[in-house]
Write an enzyme that holds these catalytic residues in place. Structure first.
Site, PDB file in Angstrom:
ATOM      1  N   HIS A  19       0.804  -1.100  -0.104  1.00  0.00           N
ATOM      2  CA  HIS A  19      -0.042  -0.002   0.021  1.00  0.00           C
ATOM      3  C   HIS A  19       0.939   1.290   0.085  1.00  0.00           C
ATOM      4  CE1 HIS A  19      -3.623  -2.539   1.591  1.00  0.00           C
ATOM      5  NE2 HIS A  19      -3.473  -2.406   0.357  1.00  0.00           N
ATOM      6  N   GLU A 115     -13.266  -7.913  -8.774  1.00  0.00           N
ATOM      7  CA  GLU A 115     -13.177  -9.206  -7.704  1.00  0.00           C
ATOM      8  C   GLU A 115     -14.015 -10.164  -8.019  1.00  0.00           C
ATOM      9  OE1 GLU A 115     -12.274 -11.574  -5.169  1.00  0.00           O
ATOM     10  OE2 GLU A 115     -11.239  -9.810  -5.027  1.00  0.00           O
ATOM     11  N   GLY A 148      -9.924 -10.352 -12.742  1.00  0.00           N
ATOM     12  CA  GLY A 148      -9.142  -9.172 -12.887  1.00  0.00           C
ATOM     13  C   GLY A 148      -8.282  -9.227 -14.040  1.00  0.00           C
ATOM     14  N   ASP A 168      -2.297  -7.815  -7.414  1.00  0.00           N
ATOM     15  CA  ASP A 168      -2.079  -8.602  -6.041  1.00  0.00           C
ATOM     16  C   ASP A 168      -2.840  -9.910  -6.112  1.00  0.00           C
ATOM     17  OD1 ASP A 168      -1.500  -8.972  -3.501  1.00  0.00           O
ATOM     18  OD2 ASP A 168      -3.128  -7.912  -2.680  1.00  0.00           O
TER      19      ASP A 168
END
Length: 289
Positions: A19, A115, A148, A168
């Site tokens: 992050h 997602e 994704g 990620d």
């Protein structure tokens, strides 16, 4: 393939590195008044209550974000991170990348968040609906219940074409490493000036096949852009049975001075997290190399 739930790991050491890097990318994009577009390929639930059964199972936040609670940062990047994270931490929540993105972007910027998990996506919708009531960027945040990697290729190049991608994956299957390389390659053929932040785990030799697959992925992805560096945070010795002893980010086409800003922030993080914590940053590709 869809068993992974990030709530078990929310606020851990990997989240801090990931992050901070992502926020550094967004902060640089905001230096120009022109709008930008960002993509989050594995958005998760958006935010994570630290009182949940999943978060409390291993309490990974205790050795992560909790160590930064009383830190007064000298780094501008770490200060930006804490400005976003600390109010939520005090409320018993760790923000995922969707919330961090929404709080960092401006009204003229756009975000696409993907997602595919059938439980995580409704949670993402709910959490972002609540978040968007507090921010002026809600009209430009688009949630996608889809794969994704597929969405990244389908939705690029964006208009405008300045922006970045956060990747990620859970890496539950060894094949995901190759899937990352294929997807980033296909995306760069369409959107060559994108910045990419690719997170990856650092695994001990007990998972030798995944270790080799990860290194192959990093080597391949690092060659796809003009420049690339990797930054790694380790929190335990790399013994055979260590499991995940740290994590890294591979940053393709990084913004100017991101390496310096991230290093300054991570030095403070490591000091707060203890002597067993180490950070390193290495350039994998320089321009024209």
């Amino acid at each position: 393939m869809l068993s992974y739930r990030h709530a078990f790991h929310a606020g851990n050491h990997a989240d801090i590195l990931k992050h901070l890097t992502w926020l550094g990318v967004i902060s640089h994009l905001k230096q120009k008044t022109k709008p930008f577009v960002v993509f989050d390929t594995h958005a998760g639930a958006g935010e994570y209550p630290l009182s949940s059964e999943q978060a409390l199972m291993n309490r990974e936040f205790d050795s992560g974000i909790a160590r930064l609670e009383n830190l007064t940062p000298a780094s501008a990047l770490l200060n930006d991170y804490q400005t976003i994270v600390n109010p939520l931490w005090q409320a018993g929540i760790y923000p995922g990348s969707p919330v961090i993105t929404t709080m960092a972007m401006r009204g003229q910027d756009t975000a696409h968040m993907m997602e595919l998990h059938p439980t995580e996506f409704p949670a993402l919708q709910k959490n972002m609906s609540e978040q968007n009531k507090q921010t002026p960027t809600s009209a430009n945040v688009h949630l996608h219940y889809r794969d994704g990697f597929e969405a990244l290729i389908a939705l690029t190049p964006p208009t405008p074409n300045r922006g970045a991608v956060l990747i990620d994956p859970p890496y539950e299957q060894k094949s995901e490493y190759e899937k990352v390389t294929q997807s980033v390659d296909a995306m760069f053929r369409r959107w060559h000036n994108a910045q990419v932040v690719l997170w990856y785990p650092l695994l001990s030799d007990r998972a030798k096949d995944k270790v080799l697959a990860c290194q192959t992925m990093i080597n391949s992805v690092s060659k796809l852009g003009k420049t690339c560096f990797s930054a790694e945070l380790t929190v335990a010795p790399n013994t055979y049975d260590a499991g995940m002893y740290g994590s890294g980010v591979c940053v393709v086409n990084p913004s100017w001075q991101l390496d310096e800003h991230l290093t300054q922030a991570m030095k403070e993080v490591c000091k707060a997290m203890g002597e067993s914590t180490h950070f390193s940053l290495n350039w994998l590709k320089h321009e024209n190399s």
